[in-house]
Each structure stands twice: as C-alpha cells, then as structure tokens.
Design an enzyme around this catalytic site. Structure first.
Site, PDB file in Angstrom:
ATOM      1  N   SER A  66      -5.770  12.704  -5.311  1.00 46.89           N
ATOM      2  CA  SER A  66      -6.495  12.109  -4.189  1.00 46.89           C
ATOM      3  C   SER A  66      -5.827  12.339  -2.838  1.00 46.89           C
ATOM      4  O   SER A  66      -6.466  12.156  -1.809  1.00 46.89           O
ATOM      5  CB  SER A  66      -6.698  10.613  -4.409  1.00 46.89           C
ATOM      6  OG  SER A  66      -5.473   9.926  -4.301  1.00 46.89           O
ATOM      7  N   LYS A 110      -2.004   6.097  -0.997  1.00 49.69           N
ATOM      8  CA  LYS A 110      -3.137   6.330  -0.086  1.00 49.69           C
ATOM      9  C   LYS A 110      -2.651   6.301   1.358  1.00 49.69           C
ATOM     10  O   LYS A 110      -1.537   5.912   1.645  1.00 49.69           O
ATOM     11  CB  LYS A 110      -4.219   5.249  -0.259  1.00 49.69           C
ATOM     12  CG  LYS A 110      -4.868   5.203  -1.612  1.00 49.69           C
ATOM     13  CD  LYS A 110      -5.751   6.391  -1.886  1.00 49.69           C
ATOM     14  CE  LYS A 110      -6.383   6.277  -3.261  1.00 49.69           C
ATOM     15  NZ  LYS A 110      -6.802   7.518  -3.800  1.00 49.69           N
TER      16      LYS A 110
END
Length: 183
Positions: free
Chosen positions: A44, A84
């Site tokens: 991601s 993230k």
C-alpha cells in the site's frame, strides 16, 4: 618487567570487553525505548516503501504531522502494524475530487506520489476529521486499503506509535537497494 606486560595486556582486554558490553547495552536500551525496527507488510505504500523493507521508527514524544509516514500498532484486522501517510489532521475536511486530494478546499501537493490525479474517492468524497483523530492514505493510491475503504476512516491520534525515519531496502533478488530517509 615481563610480568607487568601480560597484566597490562589482560587489563586492556578487560576494558575493551567492558566497553563493548556497555555499548551493546546502550543499543538495546535505545532500540527498546526510542527506536524500533518494523518490516513493511504489503504494497500500500509502494513506491515509497516496498513489501519487506525494514524501517527504523521513532516513537518517543512524537506528534503526527501531515505528510508523515507513521506506524499504527495492531490497528489492522490481522494484528500487524499499519504503515500509512498522515493526510488529514483533527478538524480538517479532506475531499477527493477528479483524482486529487484537497485539504480544507486547497489541493494537497503530493510530490511523493509517482503519478498525480489517480486517487479514487472510495466510500465517500468528503471526510471531516474529528478532533483527536487522523485520516490516512497509502502512497499506492490505486492499490491501498486505507481510510477511503475503512468502515471508520479515522484513527485516534493516540494510536499512532511512531514516525518512520529510515528505510533499509533489499531488492527481491536479495541484492542491496540502500538506506534512505523517508519523508
């Protein structure tokens, strides 16, 4: 004179061992309380971070800032640390329009993304970040399970454990890719 030289050599060797043990203890303490090493699990954050990269992270006294790559411990359904990028801060309105992210109506400059204009809105087009929470996106916007797809798109600030400082990478063929600062 012959007897004092072996004694001096033995004392010098003992001092060297003491210094080595002390240094090892200091490293253990520093990496236990201030720094941690985390492995990236997933894609991601590609191309900023690759699957399998090792990260050196800082957790002591850290306050998340927009654009920081952070670690959220055990927030995933599979119990692994979540890596993230902080996009929205408490009180921000984050909107996604025509592939771009806007913060409080201003287009977010995202120089860390290899391609611009590819961010899909996900479950909604606008997110108002509650006080005490953050909004996160992965850098691999076309293949990231992030706030756009979560049932609750906000994570409390106190769940952020650390800030990524350095990435140590190896290529899939197990060759050296390097050490780099993550921003």
């Amino acid at each position: 004179m012959e007897q004092s030289q072996p004694a001096a050599r033995g004392q010098s060797l003992l001092e060297w061992y003491e210094a080595l043990i002390s240094a090892a203890l200091v490293l253990v303490l520093v990496f236990s309380f201030f720094f941690r090493i985390i492995q990236v699990d997933g894609e991601s954050m590609v191309p900023t971070l690759e699957n399998g990269d090792k990260l050196i992270v800082w957790g002591a006294g850290y306050e998340p800032q927009r654009g920081d790559v952070v670690i959220v411990d055990s927030y995933t359904s599979y119990g692994r640390p979540l890596v993230k990028r902080v996009i929205g801060l408490p009180g921000d309105t984050v909107s996604i329009q025509n592939g771009y992210v806007y913060i409080n109506g201003e287009k977010l400059e995202e120089s860390y993304l290899p391609r611009q204009g590819v961010t899909a809105a996900g479950n909604q087009e606008e997110y108002v970040v509650p006080e005490g929470c953050l909004f996160f996106l992965g850098d691999n916007r076309t293949n990231s399970q992030d706030a756009r797809l979560w049932d609750n798109p906000y994570i409390p600030v106190d769940k952020v454990r650390s800030h990524v400082l350095v990435c140590i990478s190896f290529l899939k063929e197990n060759s050296w890719r390097g050490i780099r600062v993550v921003s």
